[in-house]
Design a protein around this motif. Structure first.
Motif, PDB file in Angstrom:
ATOM      1  N   ARG B  36       0.863  -1.178   0.000  1.00 20.98           N
ATOM      2  CA  ARG B  36       0.000   0.000   0.000  1.00 20.98           C
ATOM      3  C   ARG B  36       0.898   1.225   0.000  1.00 20.98           C
ATOM      4  O   ARG B  36       1.913   1.271   0.730  1.00 20.98           O
ATOM      5  CB  ARG B  36      -0.896  -0.017   1.241  1.00 20.98           C
ATOM      6  N   LEU B  46       1.903  -5.430   2.799  1.00 17.35           N
ATOM      7  CA  LEU B  46       0.666  -5.951   3.376  1.00 17.35           C
ATOM      8  C   LEU B  46       0.735  -7.467   3.548  1.00 17.35           C
ATOM      9  O   LEU B  46       0.649  -7.986   4.660  1.00 17.35           O
ATOM     10  CB  LEU B  46      -0.531  -5.581   2.499  1.00 17.35           C
ATOM     11  N   THR B  47       0.895  -8.195   2.418  1.00 16.96           N
ATOM     12  CA  THR B  47       0.837  -9.640   2.501  1.00 16.96           C
ATOM     13  C   THR B  47       1.542 -10.283   1.316  1.00 16.96           C
ATOM     14  O   THR B  47       1.843  -9.617   0.328  1.00 16.96           O
ATOM     15  CB  THR B  47      -0.627 -10.120   2.579  1.00 16.96           C
ATOM     16  N   MET B  60      -0.816  -6.833   7.181  1.00 18.14           N
ATOM     17  CA  MET B  60      -2.262  -6.653   6.978  1.00 18.14           C
ATOM     18  C   MET B  60      -2.913  -6.080   8.244  1.00 18.14           C
ATOM     19  O   MET B  60      -2.704  -6.598   9.351  1.00 18.14           O
ATOM     20  CB  MET B  60      -2.914  -7.986   6.634  1.00 18.14           C
ATOM     21  N   TYR B  90      -2.906   0.830  -4.060  1.00 22.81           N
ATOM     22  CA  TYR B  90      -2.590  -0.543  -3.683  1.00 22.81           C
ATOM     23  C   TYR B  90      -1.817  -1.182  -4.831  1.00 22.81           C
ATOM     24  O   TYR B  90      -2.306  -1.265  -5.958  1.00 22.81           O
ATOM     25  CB  TYR B  90      -3.868  -1.311  -3.353  1.00 22.81           C
TER      26      TYR B  90
END
Lengths: 115, 112
Positions: B36, B46-47, B60, B90
């Protein structure tokens, strides 16, 4: 936890000048270092990387970077810049051997040329 | 090679609505990452999936955010009950599970 610091938020030079964009990192173990470039409105594009071996690595479009363990640095350089080099440059690190290849980025350096 | 494809490129939602962002990785890449990007926070991890399995979701937010990779050709990031602070670009990236990652153009999410 690894951290990345890019001390210059903005760098401005004349076309044809040389430039150095600075990156310092903090991490106690083996680390993977890289630089990415982001042109306005686009995603990031990989420039070059270092993990081991020759501390000076060559990238695309005449860019090179030099790793220094003693200074915890991985500065990016270019001998003669062109208008197309105007962009935001991100230094990134990843802790080796952790099982995760996630990247931790610096805040970025906006590089522009004086018209 | 079309590169990493992200859809939509722009999404505007009202506060409290759901947003689903799509990512199609480069064919043959085994790893997919979500980041992000905001002006204030910069680029945040994030992941991360490897061979469709979740490997690291330490970035996250604990609530409202979820990511899936149901097959090797796409991953989704879902944000439930979107809030204005979720507004960001994103970015999805894929790789051969190395540190050299290939990024998509991003999805700009605006929550009104």
């Amino acid at each position: 936890t690894q951290t990345v610091s890019q001390s210059d938020a903005h760098v401005t030079v004349f076309e044809g000048d040389s430039v150095e964009l600075r990156c310092n990192y903090s991490y106690g173990g083996s680390i993977y270092l890289s630089w990415y470039i982001q042109h306005h409105g686009h995603g990031l594009q990989f420039l070059l990387k270092y993990y081991s071996g020759n501390p000076v690595v060559q990238g695309v479009n005449g860019f090179e970077a030099e790793f220094s363990k003693s200074d915890s640095s991985f500065h990016l350089r270019k001998a003669s810049v062109h208008w197309s080099d105007s962009a935001v440059y991100f230094c990134a690190v990843s802790a080796a051997g952790t099982g995760s290849n996630r990247l931790t980025f610096g805040k970025g350096t906006k590089f522009s040329l004086i018209p | 090679n079309a590169g990493v494809i992200q859809t939509p490129r722009h999404k505007v939602t009202g506060k409290g609505q759901e947003a689903t962002l799509w990512c199609e990785p480069i064919s043959g890449h085994s790893a997919v990452f979500w980041y992000r990007q905001t002006i204030v926070q910069g680029l945040e991890f994030l992941t991360y999936f490897r061979n469709q399995a979740p490997i690291d979701d330490s970035g996250m937010p604990k609530e409202r955010f979820s990511a899936q990779m149901p097959n090797q050709s796409h991953s989704t990031l879902k944000i439930q009950s979107t809030q204005p602070q979720d507004s960001a670009v994103y970015l999805c990236a894929s790789s051969l599970d190395t540190y050299e990652q290939y990024f998509g153009p991003g999805t700009r999410l605006t929550v009104l």
